[in-house]
Motif scaffolding. Sequence first.
Motif, mmCIF file in Angstrom:
data_model
loop_
_atom_site.group_PDB
_atom_site.id
_atom_site.type_symbol
_atom_site.label_atom_id
_atom_site.label_comp_id
_atom_site.label_asym_id
_atom_site.label_seq_id
_atom_site.Cartn_x
_atom_site.Cartn_y
_atom_site.Cartn_z
ATOM 1 N N GLN A 283 38.679 35.067 33.571
ATOM 2 C CA GLN A 283 37.515 34.320 34.068
ATOM 3 C C GLN A 283 36.795 33.612 32.918
ATOM 4 O OE1 GLN A 283 36.481 33.948 37.226
ATOM 5 N NE2 GLN A 283 37.844 35.374 38.283
ATOM 6 N N THR A 284 36.544 34.334 31.838
ATOM 7 C CA THR A 284 35.845 33.714 30.704
ATOM 8 C C THR A 284 36.724 32.655 30.038
ATOM 9 O OG1 THR A 284 34.777 35.863 30.347
ATOM 10 C CG2 THR A 284 34.505 34.199 28.635
ATOM 11 N N VAL B 160 31.147 38.555 33.212
ATOM 12 C CA VAL B 160 31.603 37.219 32.830
ATOM 13 C C VAL B 160 30.386 36.429 32.364
ATOM 14 C CG1 VAL B 160 32.721 35.093 33.560
ATOM 15 C CG2 VAL B 160 33.497 37.285 34.482
ATOM 16 N N THR C 79 44.866 29.590 30.042
ATOM 17 C CA THR C 79 43.577 29.406 29.356
ATOM 18 C C THR C 79 43.755 29.004 27.901
ATOM 19 O OG1 THR C 79 43.361 31.716 28.616
ATOM 20 C CG2 THR C 79 42.557 31.188 30.827
ATOM 21 N N ASP D 97 40.641 40.656 34.066
ATOM 22 C CA ASP D 97 39.852 39.699 34.845
ATOM 23 C C ASP D 97 38.784 39.035 33.969
ATOM 24 O OD1 ASP D 97 41.184 39.967 37.220
ATOM 25 O OD2 ASP D 97 39.754 41.374 38.121
ATOM 26 N N HIS D 98 38.157 39.842 33.124
ATOM 27 C CA HIS D 98 37.135 39.287 32.225
ATOM 28 C C HIS D 98 37.739 38.200 31.337
ATOM 29 C CE1 HIS D 98 34.275 38.970 28.916
ATOM 30 N NE2 HIS D 98 35.290 39.228 28.102
ATOM 31 N N GLN E 88 47.980 33.293 34.004
ATOM 32 C CA GLN E 88 46.637 32.711 33.968
ATOM 33 C C GLN E 88 46.058 32.769 32.553
ATOM 34 O OE1 GLN E 88 44.639 34.978 37.035
ATOM 35 N NE2 GLN E 88 45.181 33.509 38.652
ATOM 36 N N ALA F 146 36.128 37.396 40.961
ATOM 37 C CA ALA F 146 36.076 38.564 40.081
ATOM 38 C C ALA F 146 35.316 39.699 40.751
ATOM 39 C CB ALA F 146 35.399 38.186 38.767
ATOM 40 N N LEU G 155 41.465 30.893 41.058
ATOM 41 C CA LEU G 155 41.279 32.272 40.610
ATOM 42 C C LEU G 155 40.709 33.106 41.750
ATOM 43 C CD1 LEU G 155 39.597 31.777 37.105
ATOM 44 C CD2 LEU G 155 42.025 32.083 37.624
ATOM 45 N N HIS H 251 39.079 30.875 31.430
ATOM 46 C CA HIS H 251 39.176 29.717 32.309
ATOM 47 C C HIS H 251 37.968 28.805 32.108
ATOM 48 C CE1 HIS H 251 38.999 27.548 36.245
ATOM 49 N NE2 HIS H 251 40.312 27.566 36.108
ATOM 50 N N HIS I 46 47.855 37.783 36.061
ATOM 51 C CA HIS I 46 46.987 37.684 34.888
ATOM 52 C C HIS I 46 47.747 37.094 33.701
ATOM 53 C CE1 HIS I 46 44.771 40.665 37.289
ATOM 54 N NE2 HIS I 46 43.697 40.289 36.609
#
Length: 934
Positions: A612-613, A639, A681, A608-609, A677, A633, A630, A615, A674
Amino acid sequence: MALAFGLLGPFQMRVADQALPVRSPKHRILLATLVLRARRAVPVGELVERMWGARQPDNPRRTVQLAVVRLRALLDEVGCSGAIVTDGDGYLIDVPPERVDVERFRSGLADADRAAERSDPVAEAYALHAALSEWRGEPLTDVPSDTLQQRTLPRLREQRLYALERRFDVDLRLGRHERVVQELVQATAEHPLRERFWVQLMTALHRGGRRGDALAAYHDGRRHLAEELGIDPGEEMRQVHATILGGFRSPASGTVLLPAVPRQLPPEVSGFTGRDREIGRLDALPLGSGPAATIIVISGTAGVGKTSLALHWARRAADRFPDGQLWVNLHGYDHRPAMTPGQALTLFLRALGVPGEAIPPEVESQAGLYRSVMDGRRVLVVVDNASAAEQVRPLLPGGPGSAVIVTTRNQLTGMVAVEGAYPVELDLFTAAEGHELLARRLDAERVQAAPTAVREIVERCAGLPLALALVAARAAQRPALPLAALAGQLRAARDSLDEFASPDAATDARAVFCYSYRTLSEPAMRLFRLLGLHPGSDIAVDALASLAGLPPAELRPLLAELDAAHLVTEHVDGRWTLHDLLRAYATELTHANDAAADRAAALRRVLDHYVQTGHAAALLIEPLREPIPLAPADSAVSVRPPAGRAEALAWFGAEYTGLLAAIERAGRGTFDTHTWQLVWTLADFQQWRGLWHDRAASLQAALEATRRLDHRAEQARAHRGLGYAYTRLHRNDDAQLHLRHALDLYTQLGDPLGRGRAHHGLSYVLERRGDPRAALWHAQRALDLFPPDGNRAHRARALGTVGWCHGQLGDHRQSLHVNREALELLADTGDRVAEAATWDSIGYAHHHLGEHHLAVEAYQTALRLRREVGHRYGVANTLDHLGDTYEARGDAEAARRAWRDALDVLEQLREPDAERVHAKLGRPDTGLDQRDRA
């Protein structure tokens, strides 16, 4: 009487081969000006400027007339009446070209050109020698005209230097390298900043068997350039240097790439001790004396110090291997997949300077190329953690001179028997060696004060160097703890660690690992265990905080605790790693102590980190990308989005290998969302850096994940991305197939915008395949599917592609019209990537319409935009086009500059397009104009 003039040295006027002095400086200026324009009139105003410059007499015209009268009188006396003729508002001198040394020089160059055209180097060399023989010294040395000195003299000097360079080239082609060496030494001494002379001197010396002198010449030339101009040698000089060293020729560009001198040895373990006997054996080996490379197999149990000895001796012997040192960890005893010979060969070939596109996919071909590149070199190769001979054999050089050190837990008896390897089997430390290790790591008085405890510590560690080092680190961390107490703790810990036992009690390293681990606080123990779940080789603080589900502030004291226990290392500021054995131990611990749900939750948090980062970073790199949805989180995920575009690029650079590992790990578990995704990124970073092989592999993982999820929209996106990646990899059939799949999926989904993007991709691949008419059809379909009232950037990009295709079909007026319309659509969209591409297309149209000044303006605008966004391939493409336009309008030097800059970028990106640009630089017609520029 025959009148003749000499300007290529002190001024001469001769009549019937007798010198006729011209004592007046102003008269010499007047005659030199007329002779330089032989049989062409020179206006009086120009004569005035040449004779007096800004300090003119009161009646300059009258003064010129008086000078002409006196010169006519002088010429009349020697029978040359009528030589100076009045012509309109000026004068000319009637002297045949063959009676003027400047004209004879130029005629000789023309003869050389004709000889070159009929491929007659002997005649070309004769003509150049004859032309250069006209020079008697510095031109116009006694003709004191500022205008002539500033305008004419530099041109004459450059013409001579060009002719001299060309004559040296022809002589070298004719094998006269020894004859020209002394002349080239003089030329480099007189013109130390003229790189071409250094290149020719290096070539002549090298061909004459004087390799050392040739390399010394390169270093002399490089020093002059650095000290006087602050620059490095240019491409040609570097290429000749590479050839002398034995460089690798790139199949894409044809250029010889500078042979890399790899220095890959990791840092040596501090406080190395013991192994004197083994080091003595290694020092005594007859390196390079046999018909093949020297092979050394260092074997022994885990933690016995095989790698430490290999690195210690490799650094000790490094100066015996001037062509570098290679190092690779084959992960033969690791929780991660063992490295294949193909992967290791790829790393070695890249380190040796072989470009990526030249590395074949088959292991046998890679091994053959590796042996060819290594032939004649003296390189030390360290192969760490090999599990079998089959892993190592493809990595062995074929010829003598090099050495290979292999570390392994097996004996690799087959390599000793077949390849003649020298076996070095490491035993456990003796009591004396163990004592010495502790004495080096701890206070000597403390060790001397507790001999019984030291003996027991060495015994409880079974003489295992890694175990001793960990215990020493723990003792150093707690200086007040008596060594006797430490020995007692080891004694007590031994029997409670059956799950980490080894069949051989003398090699029970787990007891020491467990002891170090059990001394940690519970939170630090948990953090250490979770490190075994992370897929990458190192980890940043924010990612580690997410893995642990802790705020970064709470994480730092735990990391300090692990660092003090030598269980982790901060190898780069803010990035932590641990030894492979410790990583394996951490993995065992987490599977033994943490519930499966807890392990899955930790892995999910770190993924997830990254999502999110990544993205947030991706949207900073390319703000016009459409964000993907998304899930929120978890609050335990750390993040910290990058602060700007530069920081986003830096984040991707630091995390790149970890992100690839995360994609691979996510694809093996239940983290398919994940997977795709994370691939999303990386899109722009991989594309703009030219990482097309990685991009294709990432997209393939995304495609497999979305198939498992039955997520057809993301399947289509993956197919579309693979189409683009395969196009750049010149796998056009695969590219077209994937784009067709994307089009089918978008059609089934009823997604007109997706269909438009698929058509747009098909247009791109078809244009790259050389079918602009089919490309135009797909571009027009894309345009039809992007509604006028919809996304302006999408429609503008499609419109720009339509315009480009018209240009490829030769309809440049239509291309110009359509691209201008695309520019209007792009206004205020902020899509600088598309704007740059459109300006490039406009420049292309102007170029083919003969409107070169407009083409240059358009290309320069495209170039500025592409540099601003960091689109390196786009920069190279526009520079290539700009060079074409400069060439078309007769500016050969500007064209070569643009092409050289384009080639630099393309070769850095390992782009096959480099071959096309290199061919332009190699064309003879791009060099003939140098005389006109002189």
